[in-house]
Design a protein around this motif. Structure first.
Motif, PDB file in Angstrom:
ATOM      1  N   PHE A  17      35.383  33.889  51.687  1.00 36.97           N
ATOM      2  CA  PHE A  17      34.849  32.562  51.433  1.00 36.97           C
ATOM      3  C   PHE A  17      33.680  32.634  50.459  1.00 36.97           C
ATOM      4  CE2 PHE A  17      31.673  29.303  52.174  1.00 36.97           C
ATOM      5  CZ  PHE A  17      32.409  28.171  51.872  1.00 36.97           C
ATOM      6  N   LEU A  18      32.795  33.605  50.633  1.00 34.68           N
ATOM      7  CA  LEU A  18      31.656  33.750  49.716  1.00 34.68           C
ATOM      8  C   LEU A  18      32.120  34.026  48.292  1.00 34.68           C
ATOM      9  CD1 LEU A  18      29.100  35.693  51.931  1.00 34.68           C
ATOM     10  CD2 LEU A  18      28.942  33.324  51.138  1.00 34.68           C
ATOM     11  N   VAL A  19      33.151  34.885  48.150  1.00 35.67           N
ATOM     12  CA  VAL A  19      33.704  35.145  46.815  1.00 35.67           C
ATOM     13  C   VAL A  19      34.266  33.847  46.232  1.00 35.67           C
ATOM     14  CG1 VAL A  19      35.549  36.336  45.574  1.00 35.67           C
ATOM     15  CG2 VAL A  19      34.173  37.581  47.242  1.00 35.67           C
ATOM     16  N   SER A  20      35.004  33.100  47.045  1.00 41.46           N
ATOM     17  CA  SER A  20      35.575  31.833  46.593  1.00 41.46           C
ATOM     18  C   SER A  20      34.480  30.830  46.254  1.00 41.46           C
ATOM     19  CB  SER A  20      36.497  31.276  47.679  1.00 41.46           C
ATOM     20  OG  SER A  20      37.153  30.124  47.244  1.00 41.46           O
ATOM     21  N   LEU A  21      33.425  30.797  47.060  1.00 45.15           N
ATOM     22  CA  LEU A  21      32.295  29.912  46.814  1.00 45.15           C
ATOM     23  C   LEU A  21      31.629  30.223  45.482  1.00 45.15           C
ATOM     24  CD1 LEU A  21      30.101  27.845  47.969  1.00 45.15           C
ATOM     25  CD2 LEU A  21      28.896  29.906  48.676  1.00 45.15           C
ATOM     26  N   ILE A  22      31.305  31.473  45.258  1.00 42.70           N
ATOM     27  CA  ILE A  22      30.605  31.870  44.028  1.00 42.70           C
ATOM     28  C   ILE A  22      31.488  31.631  42.807  1.00 42.70           C
ATOM     29  CG2 ILE A  22      29.667  33.858  42.761  1.00 42.70           C
ATOM     30  CD1 ILE A  22      28.745  34.888  45.594  1.00 42.70           C
ATOM     31  N   SER A  23      32.748  32.042  42.879  1.00 41.25           N
ATOM     32  CA  SER A  23      33.629  31.841  41.722  1.00 41.25           C
ATOM     33  C   SER A  23      33.907  30.360  41.503  1.00 41.25           C
ATOM     34  CB  SER A  23      34.932  32.634  41.889  1.00 41.25           C
ATOM     35  OG  SER A  23      35.629  32.244  43.052  1.00 41.25           O
ATOM     36  N   GLY A  24      34.001  29.577  42.589  1.00 41.34           N
ATOM     37  CA  GLY A  24      34.217  28.139  42.446  1.00 41.34           C
ATOM     38  C   GLY A  24      33.036  27.443  41.797  1.00 41.34           C
ATOM     39  N   VAL A  25      31.831  27.816  42.194  1.00 43.19           N
ATOM     40  CA  VAL A  25      30.629  27.242  41.575  1.00 43.19           C
ATOM     41  C   VAL A  25      30.557  27.640  40.101  1.00 43.19           C
ATOM     42  CG1 VAL A  25      28.094  27.322  41.568  1.00 43.19           C
ATOM     43  CG2 VAL A  25      29.329  27.034  43.722  1.00 43.19           C
ATOM     44  N   LEU A  27      33.052  28.317  38.138  1.00 40.24           N
ATOM     45  CA  LEU A  27      34.060  27.538  37.416  1.00 40.24           C
ATOM     46  C   LEU A  27      33.612  26.092  37.235  1.00 40.24           C
ATOM     47  CD1 LEU A  27      37.330  28.930  39.020  1.00 40.24           C
ATOM     48  CD2 LEU A  27      36.588  29.207  36.648  1.00 40.24           C
ATOM     49  N   PHE A  28      32.998  25.513  38.263  1.00 42.92           N
ATOM     50  CA  PHE A  28      32.529  24.132  38.169  1.00 42.92           C
ATOM     51  C   PHE A  28      31.536  23.964  37.026  1.00 42.92           C
ATOM     52  CE2 PHE A  28      29.626  20.674  39.192  1.00 42.92           C
ATOM     53  CZ  PHE A  28      30.527  19.637  39.405  1.00 42.92           C
ATOM     54  N   PHE A  29      30.626  24.936  36.883  1.00 46.86           N
ATOM     55  CA  PHE A  29      29.613  24.855  35.836  1.00 46.86           C
ATOM     56  C   PHE A  29      30.040  25.543  34.537  1.00 46.86           C
ATOM     57  CE2 PHE A  29      26.951  24.085  39.615  1.00 46.86           C
ATOM     58  CZ  PHE A  29      26.398  22.882  39.217  1.00 46.86           C
ATOM     59  N   HIS A  30      31.310  25.947  34.468  1.00 44.33           N
ATOM     60  CA  HIS A  30      31.891  26.563  33.265  1.00 44.33           C
ATOM     61  C   HIS A  30      31.161  27.834  32.845  1.00 44.33           C
ATOM     62  CE1 HIS A  30      34.353  23.006  32.932  1.00 44.33           C
ATOM     63  NE2 HIS A  30      33.256  22.269  33.055  1.00 44.33           N
ATOM     64  N   TRP A  31      30.721  28.621  33.828  1.00 42.84           N
ATOM     65  CA  TRP A  31      30.094  29.913  33.558  1.00 42.84           C
ATOM     66  C   TRP A  31      31.193  30.968  33.525  1.00 42.84           C
ATOM     67  CZ3 TRP A  31      26.450  29.022  38.249  1.00 42.84           C
ATOM     68  CH2 TRP A  31      25.470  28.095  37.894  1.00 42.84           C
ATOM     69  N   ALA A  32      31.438  31.538  32.378  1.00 42.36           N
ATOM     70  CA  ALA A  32      32.423  32.607  32.202  1.00 42.36           C
ATOM     71  C   ALA A  32      33.744  32.303  32.899  1.00 42.36           C
ATOM     72  CB  ALA A  32      31.850  33.942  32.684  1.00 42.36           C
ATOM     73  N   PRO A  33      34.398  31.177  32.529  1.00 36.89           N
ATOM     74  CA  PRO A  33      35.638  30.811  33.217  1.00 36.89           C
ATOM     75  C   PRO A  33      36.721  31.880  33.093  1.00 36.89           C
ATOM     76  CG  PRO A  33      35.271  29.389  31.311  1.00 36.89           C
ATOM     77  CD  PRO A  33      34.034  30.215  31.502  1.00 36.89           C
ATOM     78  N   GLY A  34      36.757  32.610  31.987  1.00 36.27           N
ATOM     79  CA  GLY A  34      37.750  33.673  31.839  1.00 36.27           C
ATOM     80  C   GLY A  34      37.582  34.759  32.886  1.00 36.27           C
ATOM     81  N   LEU A  35      36.349  35.010  33.272  1.00 34.51           N
ATOM     82  CA  LEU A  35      36.057  36.022  34.281  1.00 34.51           C
ATOM     83  C   LEU A  35      36.382  35.530  35.687  1.00 34.51           C
ATOM     84  CD1 LEU A  35      34.642  38.723  35.139  1.00 34.51           C
ATOM     85  CD2 LEU A  35      32.516  37.418  35.195  1.00 34.51           C
ATOM     86  N   PHE A  36      36.063  34.276  35.968  1.00 28.33           N
ATOM     87  CA  PHE A  36      36.150  33.779  37.336  1.00 28.33           C
ATOM     88  C   PHE A  36      37.471  33.105  37.684  1.00 28.33           C
ATOM     89  CE2 PHE A  36      31.497  34.004  36.869  1.00 28.33           C
ATOM     90  CZ  PHE A  36      31.214  34.756  38.000  1.00 28.33           C
ATOM     91  N   HIS A  37      38.227  32.603  36.702  1.00 26.67           N
ATOM     92  CA  HIS A  37      39.419  31.814  37.015  1.00 26.67           C
ATOM     93  C   HIS A  37      40.448  32.611  37.823  1.00 26.67           C
ATOM     94  CE1 HIS A  37      42.161  28.471  36.606  1.00 26.67           C
ATOM     95  NE2 HIS A  37      43.108  29.350  36.341  1.00 26.67           N
ATOM     96  N   GLY A  38      40.869  33.752  37.306  1.00 25.20           N
ATOM     97  CA  GLY A  38      41.860  34.562  38.007  1.00 25.20           C
ATOM     98  C   GLY A  38      41.348  35.047  39.350  1.00 25.20           C
ATOM     99  N   MET A  39      40.075  35.461  39.369  1.00 25.42           N
ATOM    100  CA  MET A  39      39.474  35.920  40.617  1.00 25.42           C
ATOM    101  C   MET A  39      39.529  34.809  41.668  1.00 25.42           C
ATOM    102  SD  MET A  39      35.458  36.769  41.471  1.00 25.42           S
ATOM    103  CE  MET A  39      35.200  37.580  39.948  1.00 25.42           C
ATOM    104  N   HIS A  40      39.143  33.612  41.267  1.00 21.59           N
ATOM    105  CA  HIS A  40      39.100  32.495  42.199  1.00 21.59           C
ATOM    106  C   HIS A  40      40.498  32.170  42.740  1.00 21.59           C
ATOM    107  CE1 HIS A  40      37.355  28.937  44.037  1.00 21.59           C
ATOM    108  NE2 HIS A  40      38.376  28.241  43.580  1.00 21.59           N
ATOM    109  N   GLU A  41      41.471  32.098  41.845  1.00 23.53           N
ATOM    110  CA  GLU A  41      42.823  31.764  42.278  1.00 23.53           C
ATOM    111  C   GLU A  41      43.390  32.813  43.225  1.00 23.53           C
ATOM    112  OE1 GLU A  41      45.286  31.143  38.849  1.00 23.53           O
ATOM    113  OE2 GLU A  41      44.795  29.013  38.786  1.00 23.53           O
TER     114      GLU A  41
END
Length: 166
Positions: A17-25, A27-41
């Protein structure tokens, strides 16, 4: 097996959940979406396993929520909050943030139609935009065209107009 579930269900649920929370936040603020998108999904999908284990471990309390009918309102509220995101259309594709859809509508509308959103008449809005040094030919122009000619994002122009409206 029960010892494994009791020992790891909640810690794994918390960790993923913490990983999903951090990556979701991010993505929401468009911080390094290439890094976080796959991780989040992918890790959100992996989260389903510890969630199922956590649910199994805590099935007794869950039945208590069901029997007391305290589970239904939060579940219904969650679904109602999710519906606008699921049915909004942005750029022809389903889903997305309804606020982005609203920005798209406002930015594509002629100034004559969008002026009231900024507490202006169309002529006042044209004058405000020209005072900012922006190229506006008539109240038939839209904020998308005006922002593009100024090499700025339409959302940025809308935010500026909202911040300094009269």
């Amino acid at each position: 097996m029960k010892n494994l579930i009791n020992r790891y269900a909640t810690p794994l649920t918390t960790g993923f959940f913490l990983v999903s929370l951090i990556s979701g936040v991010a993505l929401f603020f468009h911080w390094a979406p290439g890094l976080f998108h796959g991780m989040h999904e992918w890790l959100s999908m992996v989260l389903l396993v510890p969630f199922a284990l956590h649910l199994w471990k805590n099935w007794g309390p869950m039945v208590g929520y069901i029997n007391r009918k305290t589970l239904f309102v939060p579940l219904l509220l969650s679904v109602l909050i999710a519906i606008p995101f699921a049915v909004s259309s942005t750029g022809g594709k389903q889903g997305g943030n309804p606020a982005f859809a609203a920005v798209q509508l406002v930015s594509k509308a002629p100034l004559v139609d969008s002026a009231a959103l900024f507490n202006n008449t169309p002529d006042e809005l044209v004058a405000r935009l020209r005072q900012r040094g922006l190229a506006v030919t008539s109240s038939g122009d839209n904020l998308n065209q005006i922002a593009q000619s100024a090499k700025m994002q339409p959302a940025q122009l809308i935010a500026e107009l909202m911040n300094d409206r009269k």
